[in-house]
Design a protein around this motif. Structure first.
Motif, PDB file in Angstrom:
ATOM      1  N   ALA A 449       5.088  13.909  12.575  1.00 12.66           N
ATOM      2  CA  ALA A 449       4.611  14.796  13.631  1.00 12.66           C
ATOM      3  C   ALA A 449       4.952  14.174  14.977  1.00 12.66           C
ATOM      4  CB  ALA A 449       3.108  15.019  13.516  1.00 12.66           C
ATOM      5  N   ARG A 450       5.381  15.030  15.895  1.00 14.63           N
ATOM      6  CA  ARG A 450       5.588  14.628  17.291  1.00 14.63           C
ATOM      7  C   ARG A 450       4.500  15.308  18.102  1.00 14.63           C
ATOM      8  NH1 ARG A 450      10.237  17.245  18.565  1.00 14.63           N
ATOM      9  NH2 ARG A 450       9.084  18.877  19.686  1.00 14.63           N
ATOM     10  N   LEU A 451       3.555  14.506  18.574  1.00 19.37           N
ATOM     11  CA  LEU A 451       2.390  15.051  19.255  1.00 19.37           C
ATOM     12  C   LEU A 451       2.398  14.665  20.727  1.00 19.37           C
ATOM     13  CD1 LEU A 451      -0.087  14.347  16.417  1.00 19.37           C
ATOM     14  CD2 LEU A 451      -0.147  16.487  17.684  1.00 19.37           C
ATOM     15  N   ALA A 452       2.261  15.668  21.576  1.00 17.51           N
ATOM     16  CA  ALA A 452       2.005  15.437  22.993  1.00 17.51           C
ATOM     17  C   ALA A 452       0.503  15.570  23.196  1.00 17.51           C
ATOM     18  CB  ALA A 452       2.756  16.453  23.850  1.00 17.51           C
ATOM     19  N   ASP A 461      -7.289   7.866  18.409  1.00 20.46           N
ATOM     20  CA  ASP A 461      -6.434   8.016  17.242  1.00 20.46           C
ATOM     21  C   ASP A 461      -6.072   9.485  17.096  1.00 20.46           C
ATOM     22  OD1 ASP A 461      -6.684   5.346  16.670  1.00 20.46           O
ATOM     23  OD2 ASP A 461      -8.154   5.608  15.069  1.00 20.46           O
ATOM     24  N   VAL A 462      -4.949   9.733  16.420  1.00 18.69           N
ATOM     25  CA  VAL A 462      -4.547  11.099  16.091  1.00 18.69           C
ATOM     26  C   VAL A 462      -4.184  11.116  14.604  1.00 18.69           C
ATOM     27  CG1 VAL A 462      -3.048  13.032  16.621  1.00 18.69           C
ATOM     28  CG2 VAL A 462      -3.626  11.404  18.417  1.00 18.69           C
ATOM     29  N   SER A 493       0.890  12.022  26.646  1.00 15.68           N
ATOM     30  CA  SER A 493       1.864  11.062  26.138  1.00 15.68           C
ATOM     31  C   SER A 493       2.349  11.517  24.773  1.00 15.68           C
ATOM     32  CB  SER A 493       1.253   9.666  26.027  1.00 15.68           C
ATOM     33  OG  SER A 493       0.870   9.172  27.291  1.00 15.68           O
ATOM     34  N   GLN A 494       3.559  11.100  24.445  1.00 14.91           N
ATOM     35  CA  GLN A 494       4.117  11.407  23.134  1.00 14.91           C
ATOM     36  C   GLN A 494       3.647  10.367  22.111  1.00 14.91           C
ATOM     37  OE1 GLN A 494       5.974  13.817  21.900  1.00 14.91           O
ATOM     38  NE2 GLN A 494       6.587  14.975  23.712  1.00 14.91           N
ATOM     39  N   VAL A 495       3.137  10.861  21.018  1.00 11.64           N
ATOM     40  CA  VAL A 495       2.722  10.013  19.900  1.00 11.64           C
ATOM     41  C   VAL A 495       3.437  10.511  18.654  1.00 11.64           C
ATOM     42  CG1 VAL A 495       0.807   9.226  18.459  1.00 11.64           C
ATOM     43  CG2 VAL A 495       0.458   9.582  20.918  1.00 11.64           C
ATOM     44  N   THR A 496       4.200   9.639  18.020  1.00 11.06           N
ATOM     45  CA  THR A 496       4.876   9.994  16.773  1.00 11.06           C
ATOM     46  C   THR A 496       4.062   9.461  15.601  1.00 11.06           C
ATOM     47  OG1 THR A 496       7.056   9.940  17.809  1.00 11.06           O
ATOM     48  CG2 THR A 496       6.986   9.751  15.417  1.00 11.06           C
ATOM     49  N   VAL A 497       3.753  10.351  14.687  1.00 10.67           N
ATOM     50  CA  VAL A 497       2.935   9.987  13.527  1.00 10.67           C
ATOM     51  C   VAL A 497       3.780  10.116  12.266  1.00 10.67           C
ATOM     52  CG1 VAL A 497       0.830  10.454  12.224  1.00 10.67           C
ATOM     53  CG2 VAL A 497       0.880  10.855  14.702  1.00 10.67           C
ATOM     54  N   ALA A 498       4.011   8.985  11.592  1.00 10.17           N
ATOM     55  CA  ALA A 498       4.661   9.020  10.282  1.00 10.17           C
ATOM     56  C   ALA A 498       3.629   9.456   9.250  1.00 10.17           C
ATOM     57  CB  ALA A 498       5.224   7.648   9.948  1.00 10.17           C
ATOM     58  N   ALA A 552       5.133  19.087  17.665  1.00  4.88           N
ATOM     59  CA  ALA A 552       5.788  19.744  16.531  1.00  4.88           C
ATOM     60  C   ALA A 552       5.509  18.979  15.246  1.00  4.88           C
ATOM     61  CB  ALA A 552       7.301  19.832  16.752  1.00  4.88           C
ATOM     62  N   LEU A 553       5.368  19.729  14.186  1.00  5.61           N
ATOM     63  CA  LEU A 553       5.333  19.193  12.828  1.00  5.61           C
ATOM     64  C   LEU A 553       6.762  19.202  12.311  1.00  5.61           C
ATOM     65  CD1 LEU A 553       3.747  18.371  10.217  1.00  5.61           C
ATOM     66  CD2 LEU A 553       3.628  20.829   9.707  1.00  5.61           C
TER      67      LEU A 553
END
Length: 562
Positions: A449-452, A461-462, A493-498, A552-553
């Motif tokens: 997931a690419r989270l703003a 946490d996200v 901010s952009q947070v990338t979640v694996a 985006a997912l």
């Protein structure tokens, strides 16, 4: 070398060896298993043999063998969990009756072996010393394999750091190679799983009764331990001072901290010398490490095979035992007995959720490219991007009432796929759901997931989860992961979640759901919202978290499905 991972164990003379048939308890467990091949040989047993480590420390060892004339290869199993159930029937009897010598050894400081159990540190040298002992045995024919799950898999990688020439094959079942990644792989301490490991590592080798007592103590006191302020040393309420290494693992989140130096035998994974079969489950806590092992071995040109089933860490050797045993036996026969009749033609075999079927694949992952799905302010999940700067939705995360964990990769009985309906009804959980699908959508590979996001304290946490919603509205988790925002300001901010990997078919009429929240407790230690270390924090603050349009997912969907 740090001493915080060490546990002292009283050293006493090893009990006298015994010979005969394996214990009745092992045979009774063996008799309950269905779907396994018939044994080829009766099984004999030499128990409580003493193998000297390089420094002379006695390592207590059991030897299972076919009661038949002939030349048989050897399997080495090194365990900190004792040598009894389930290893005695599952590894000792099952493989000895198929024509293998099986050597099951208690790691240093456990199960009657002498010395001090120092997590991760002694396995390379002690494994090599055991191979030296094997060379002196009249029944050892020079063909050696290793097998085992979890920490037993770690012991295999440790031996492969300097692989002896006799080592011809490995079978790593739901195994790890990176201790730091187990405890901190998502950036937050894996609290519930760490506590479960503490109980198993400390008490299982002492026998069933002490282990069950410790497990029941932990279950009874789990909430008090996981909500303590500070979190550090709260585990002593269940374990006393028996698990001193847990405090060290909790308080060293940085992978580059000297505390973790030498803990990971990852370099062994990059050597093409030992053919290795890898087995995991989609909800295994070590699935990510297994996929990393597979990728590294493939890039190194090593012969390898991958089996991924619909299992958790524990059910892989429960309900998954017929498939796991067949895969393991075929690999060992191929590389130790020159019998390749049981090997499949493809490198990977994965179970695809949704369609509930197995697929044989030439490679994994099948779909390296990703397809984005975007959230909307009205809770939909679409293929159309929204305004990048516009807020989409927000929620309030309160660490005093943390969003609970449900299913997924846990070591408890609540692991695996679960109906998320009650969880998604909470006000601190956002859901974005697609329209009913008109055609099946296959997801085959790593999900992310690419989270703003923004948070009013700048620290949160996200937690991001992919779910399959059936026509009746049942929302079942497929995969998930955790990311962190630690900017200290309120700007997005952009947070990338694996989110791990998946092989799942979303059937026509089903919907794809993206779930976003501020945590999953007690799976992860709570984020205090202040930027303070989780293990030390005493003051907590609630956080308002906002998801923005540039989110985006990212699903690995084959081109024909995209």
């Amino acid at each position: 070398m740090t001493t915080s991972l060490q546990r002292d164990t009283a050293t006493s003379p090893a009990p006298a060896p015994r010979a005969g048939r394996p214990p009745l308890s092992a045979w009774l467990m063996r008799a309950t298993w269905r779907g396994l091949p018939a044994g080829r040989h009766d099984v004999g047993w030499h128990s409580r043999l003493v193998v000297p480590a390089a420094d002379g420390t006695p390592l207590v060892t059991d030897h299972y063998f076919p009661r038949a004339a002939g030349d048989f290869p050897t399997l080495l199993v090194r365990s900190p969990y004792g040598r009894g159930l389930p290893w005695s029937p599952m590894l000792g009897i099952l493989f000895a009756e198929q024509g293998f010598h099986v050597v099951v050894q208690s790691c240093r400081g456990t199960g009657g072996s002498g010395g001090t159990f120092d997590l991760w540190r002694n396995e390379p040298a002690d494994g090599l010393a055991t191979v030296s002992w094997l060379r002196e045995q009249p029944w050892f024919n020079g063909a050696l394999g290793t097998i085992g799950p979890s920490y037993l898999g770690y012991a295999q990688w440790a031996l492969a750091l300097e692989p002896p020439p006799e080592l011809k094959a490995m079978v790593v079942q739901v195994g790890l190679h990176d201790p730091h990644a187990f405890f901190h792989g998502d950036g937050a301490f894996a609290l519930e799983n760490a506590l479960a490991v503490g109980a198993a590592m400390t008490y299982q080798h002492r026998g069933l009764r002490p282990f069950l007592r410790a497990t029941l103590r932990l279950r009874k006191r789990l909430r008090a331990i996981t909500t303590a302020r500070p979190l550090r040393r709260a585990h002593t309420a269940a374990f006393g001072d028996d698990v001193t290494w847990l405090d060290g693992a909790m308080t060293h989140p940085d992978a580059n901290d000297p505390y973790w130096h030498g803990a990971s035998p990852a370099t062994a994974i990059e050597r093409p010398s030992v053919p290795t079969a890898l087995i995991t489950g989609w909800h295994d806590v070590l699935a990510g490490q297994t996929f990393e092992q597979y990728g590294r071995l493939r890039r190194a040109g090593c012969r390898t095979a991958l089996l991924v089933g619909p299992w958790t860490h524990t059910s892989a050797l429960g309900k998954g035992l017929p498939e796991v045993f067949a895969e393991s036996l075929a690999w060992l026969r191929a590389h130790l007995c020159d019998d390749r009749s049981g090997l499949r033609a493809t490198t990977a075999r994965v179970h695809v959720g949704g369609e509930n079927a197995w697929r044989d694949l030439d490679e994994w992952p099948l779909s390296p490219a990703t397809t984005p799905w975007f959230p909307t302010a009205d809770g939909h999940l679409t293929r159309q991007a929204t305004a990048p700067d516009a807020p989409v939705a927000s929620f309030r995360y309160d660490p005093d009432d943390p969003t609970p964990s449900l299913g997924g990769p846990l070591l408890s009985a609540t692991a695996g796929a679960r109906d998320n309906a009650a969880l998604e009804a909470r006000p601190d959980v956002l859901t974005f759901t697609s329209a009913p699908l008109t055609a099946a959508v296959d997801v085959l590979g790593p999900v992310s997931a690419r989270l703003a996001v923004s948070a009013d304290t700048g620290h949160t946490d996200v937690f991001s989860r992919l779910c399959d919603v059936d026509p009746a509205g049942r929302s079942v988790n497929v995969c998930d992961g955790l990311g962190q925002l630690s900017t200290g300001d309120r700007a997005p901010s952009q947070v990338t979640v694996a989110m791990g990997a998946a092989a799942h078919r979303f059937l026509p009429g089903h919907r794809i759901r993206w779930q976003v929240s501020g945590g999953a407790h007690p799976r992860y230690a709570r984020n205090p919202g202040t930027g303070e270390p989780r293990a030390e924090a005493v003051d907590f603050t609630a956080v308002r978290v906002t998801v923005h349009g540039d989110s985006a997912l990212l699903l690995p969907v084959p081109a024909e499905d995209g």
